[in-house]
Design an enzyme around this catalytic site. Structure first.
Site: not given
Ligand code: URA
Length: 234
Positions: A102
């Site tokens: 993310d």
């Molecule tokens: N899980 C999440 O919530 N975000 C990420 O970036 C990776 C795994």
């Protein structure tokens, strides 16, 4: 690159054989016969040997980046946000991230131009554990830990078994290590939300046996041959 090296790297002939083919008039550059084996092939040149267009075998690149928050892991972004590729200052090959993190997640991100490997590693049936450190709001009870370990509903999907342990806890926040092998969108954040703990910070620290270690945020390095072999065989 010298023409004979260019031809040799395409895998069709040795350099010596490439010289022979060139002198004999079997090689064309941009449609015109080229008889000089020492010709310097430049970007954009179209090289044909015996009527067939050739290209040198692409150099495969495997990198580990410590992604900071505030970067998207797509190759380009509609909203003009910075992408992880903006951090790779001296890489001229077209590479792409393996999987995603993310915008607000930091940590280990692999990048490559090896499409086969990227495809294999992101395929759902591929079970490579990803290890995250999540700083979450509040205390996380044993009952909640058990729920996370056994699988929780994150909205139409029940997660598989996870490995979860609390590394540090105060009255206000807990630092939790969680290992999952699935890769649903925002999975870790949704898993904690489903048991009532909001994720404040999230960092990926390992993928299988590959560890972020002391790699600084925003920095990247080439994978070692051992690490590449591991990924190809896992
Ligand atoms: N899980 C999440 O919530 N975000 C990420 O970036 C990776 C795994």
């Amino acid at each position: 690159m010298r023409l004979n090296k260019y031809i040799a790297q395409s895998g069709i002939a040795s350099r010596r054989k490439a010289d022979e083919l060139t002198i004999a008039g079997n090689v064309k550059i941009n449609g015109t016969v080229m008889r000089k084996p020492g010709y310097d092939v430049v970007e954009g040149d179209i090289v044909e040997v015996s009527g067939r267009k050739i290209e040198p075998v692409k150099k495969l690149i495997y990198l580990m980046l410590n992604k900071p928050k505030g970067f998207v892991t797509t190759v380009s972004d509609e909203d003009g946000r910075a992408t992880v590729l903006d951090l790779l200052t001296d890489v001229s090959e077209r590479i792409f991230p393996i999987g995603r993190l993310d915008y607000n997640t930091s940590g280990l991100l692999l990048l490559t131009n090896d499409g086969d490997l990227a495809y294999r590693l992101t395929h759902p049936k591929h079970k490579i554990y990803k290890t995250y450190r999540a700083r979450v709001n509040g205390i996380i009870s044993d009952a909640r830990l058990a729920q996370l370990r056994n699988g929780v509903d994150i909205g139409g999907f029940v997660t598989s078994q996870a490995k979860v342990k609390v590394l540090k806890g105060t009255a206000h926040t807990s630092l939790v290590e969680i290992q999952i092998y699935e890769g649903k969108n925002r999975q870790v954040r949704k898993m904690f939300a489903s048991v009532g703990n909001k994720v404040i910070d999230l960092e990926r620290v390992a993928m299988g046996e590959l560890y972020l270690g002391r790699l600084k945020e925003g920095h990247y390095r080439k994978l070692t041959q051992e690490e590449i072999n591991y990924l190809k065989n896992c």
